[in-house]
Design a protein around this motif. Structure first.
Motif, PDB file in Angstrom:
ATOM      1  N   UNK A  64       0.842  -1.199  -0.039  1.00  0.00           N
ATOM      2  CA  UNK A  64      -0.267  -0.002  -0.015  1.00  0.00           C
ATOM      3  C   UNK A  64       0.936   1.313  -0.288  1.00  0.00           C
ATOM      4  N   UNK A  65       2.027   1.197   0.760  1.00  0.00           N
ATOM      5  CA  UNK A  65       3.115   2.397   0.687  1.00  0.00           C
ATOM      6  C   UNK A  65       3.471   2.641  -0.565  1.00  0.00           C
ATOM      7  N   UNK A  66       3.989   1.448  -1.316  1.00  0.00           N
ATOM      8  CA  UNK A  66       4.634   1.573  -2.418  1.00  0.00           C
ATOM      9  C   UNK A  66       3.480   2.121  -3.370  1.00  0.00           C
ATOM     10  N   UNK A  67       2.259   1.687  -3.350  1.00  0.00           N
ATOM     11  CA  UNK A  67       1.183   1.981  -4.305  1.00  0.00           C
ATOM     12  C   UNK A  67       0.892   3.589  -4.021  1.00  0.00           C
ATOM     13  N   UNK A  68       1.091   3.964  -2.842  1.00  0.00           N
ATOM     14  CA  UNK A  68       0.723   5.327  -2.492  1.00  0.00           C
ATOM     15  C   UNK A  68       1.922   6.376  -3.173  1.00  0.00           C
ATOM     16  N   UNK A  69       3.130   5.870  -3.233  1.00  0.00           N
ATOM     17  CA  UNK A  69       4.140   6.683  -3.555  1.00  0.00           C
ATOM     18  C   UNK A  69       4.074   6.634  -5.294  1.00  0.00           C
ATOM     19  N   UNK A  70       3.658   5.654  -5.886  1.00  0.00           N
ATOM     20  CA  UNK A  70       3.504   5.522  -7.380  1.00  0.00           C
ATOM     21  C   UNK A  70       2.110   6.144  -7.882  1.00  0.00           C
ATOM     22  N   UNK A  71       1.263   6.391  -7.033  1.00  0.00           N
ATOM     23  CA  UNK A  71      -0.189   6.927  -7.206  1.00  0.00           C
ATOM     24  C   UNK A  71      -0.140   8.214  -8.085  1.00  0.00           C
ATOM     25  N   UNK A  72       0.864   9.354  -7.544  1.00  0.00           N
ATOM     26  CA  UNK A  72       0.677  10.505  -8.380  1.00  0.00           C
ATOM     27  C   UNK A  72       1.258  10.457  -9.740  1.00  0.00           C
ATOM     28  N   UNK A  73       2.144   9.867  -9.892  1.00  0.00           N
ATOM     29  CA  UNK A  73       2.906   9.505 -11.319  1.00  0.00           C
ATOM     30  C   UNK A  73       1.715   8.520 -12.219  1.00  0.00           C
ATOM     31  N   UNK A  74       0.958   7.673 -11.745  1.00  0.00           N
ATOM     32  CA  UNK A  74      -0.053   6.957 -12.361  1.00  0.00           C
ATOM     33  C   UNK A  74      -1.321   7.990 -12.617  1.00  0.00           C
ATOM     34  N   UNK A  75      -1.444   8.839 -11.966  1.00  0.00           N
ATOM     35  CA  UNK A  75      -2.536   9.855 -12.412  1.00  0.00           C
ATOM     36  C   UNK A  75      -2.325  11.094 -13.187  1.00  0.00           C
ATOM     37  N   UNK A  76      -0.995  11.442 -13.296  1.00  0.00           N
ATOM     38  CA  UNK A  76      -0.265  12.489 -14.073  1.00  0.00           C
ATOM     39  C   UNK A  76      -0.763  12.218 -15.634  1.00  0.00           C
ATOM     40  N   UNK A  77      -1.379  13.111 -16.280  1.00  0.00           N
ATOM     41  CA  UNK A  77      -1.540  13.162 -17.698  1.00  0.00           C
ATOM     42  C   UNK A  77      -0.239  12.834 -18.543  1.00  0.00           C
ATOM     43  N   UNK A  78      -0.668  12.297 -19.524  1.00  0.00           N
ATOM     44  CA  UNK A  78       0.552  11.711 -20.589  1.00  0.00           C
ATOM     45  C   UNK A  78       0.982  12.969 -21.281  1.00  0.00           C
ATOM     46  N   UNK A  79       2.187  13.191 -21.661  1.00  0.00           N
ATOM     47  CA  UNK A  79       2.520  14.229 -22.782  1.00  0.00           C
ATOM     48  C   UNK A  79       2.092  14.103 -23.757  1.00  0.00           C
ATOM     49  N   UNK A  80       1.796  15.186 -24.610  1.00  0.00           N
ATOM     50  CA  UNK A  80       1.358  14.978 -25.812  1.00  0.00           C
ATOM     51  C   UNK A  80       2.398  14.468 -26.766  1.00  0.00           C
ATOM     52  N   UNK A  81       2.344  13.747 -27.810  1.00  0.00           N
ATOM     53  CA  UNK A  81       3.378  13.390 -28.598  1.00  0.00           C
ATOM     54  C   UNK A  81       3.425  14.194 -29.943  1.00  0.00           C
ATOM     55  N   UNK A  82       4.528  14.526 -30.468  1.00  0.00           N
ATOM     56  CA  UNK A  82       4.549  15.360 -31.716  1.00  0.00           C
ATOM     57  C   UNK A  82       4.133  14.304 -32.990  1.00  0.00           C
ATOM     58  N   UNK A  83       3.589  14.851 -33.998  1.00  0.00           N
ATOM     59  CA  UNK A  83       2.845  14.402 -34.952  1.00  0.00           C
ATOM     60  C   UNK A  83       4.169  13.564 -35.874  1.00  0.00           C
ATOM     61  N   UNK A  84       3.768  12.120 -36.119  1.00  0.00           N
ATOM     62  CA  UNK A  84       4.930  11.813 -36.907  1.00  0.00           C
ATOM     63  C   UNK A  84       5.319  12.544 -38.253  1.00  0.00           C
ATOM     64  N   UNK A  85       6.315  12.561 -38.651  1.00  0.00           N
ATOM     65  CA  UNK A  85       6.811  13.169 -39.928  1.00  0.00           C
ATOM     66  C   UNK A  85       8.193  13.502 -40.272  1.00  0.00           C
ATOM     67  N   UNK A  86       8.466  14.116 -41.145  1.00  0.00           N
ATOM     68  CA  UNK A  86       9.957  14.231 -41.512  1.00  0.00           C
ATOM     69  C   UNK A  86      10.756  15.020 -40.496  1.00  0.00           C
ATOM     70  N   UNK A  87      12.035  14.832 -40.139  1.00  0.00           N
ATOM     71  CA  UNK A  87      12.456  15.540 -38.880  1.00  0.00           C
ATOM     72  C   UNK A  87      12.856  16.925 -39.692  1.00  0.00           C
ATOM     73  N   UNK A  88      12.905  17.900 -38.886  1.00  0.00           N
ATOM     74  CA  UNK A  88      13.116  19.334 -39.304  1.00  0.00           C
ATOM     75  C   UNK A  88      14.623  19.366 -40.266  1.00  0.00           C
ATOM     76  N   UNK A  89      14.872  20.347 -40.866  1.00  0.00           N
ATOM     77  CA  UNK A  89      15.970  20.148 -41.656  1.00  0.00           C
ATOM     78  C   UNK A  89      17.377  20.214 -40.905  1.00  0.00           C
TER      79      UNK A  89
END
Length: 89
Positions: free
Chosen positions: A11-36
């Protein structure tokens, strides 16, 4: 008693991990060619200086002495071209 300690530890381990589990995922950049210049800064069509070309040819000959692409092949029109896998594009 040991079961209670294990349960409290989990339960303590779960409590320590809970904030990371509830944090929203960062938005990914759309796939495409890399910048010049980002992924491949070298040009694939640039002409080499004659000295650089000769150096690379000598290095390739030293590293791959039995390279099949150096052999000349006869084409259907009787001309010679550099060797390879035999595939025609």
């Amino acid at each position: 008693m040991i079961a209670v300690l294990v349960l409290v530890s989990l339960l303590a381990l779960f409590g320590l991990c809970l904030p990371r589990l509830l944090r929203p995922m960062p938005a990914r950049a759309a796939p495409g060619p890399p910048p010049d210049g980002a992924a491949h800064p070298e040009s694939m069509v640039a002409e080499l200086d004659p000295g650089d070309e000769e150096y690379l040819a000598g290095l390739a000959d030293e590293l791959w002495p039995d390279d099949e692409y150096l052999e000349l092949e006869r084409t259907s029109d009787g001309e010679e071209e550099s060797g390879g896998s035999g595939m025609r594009l």
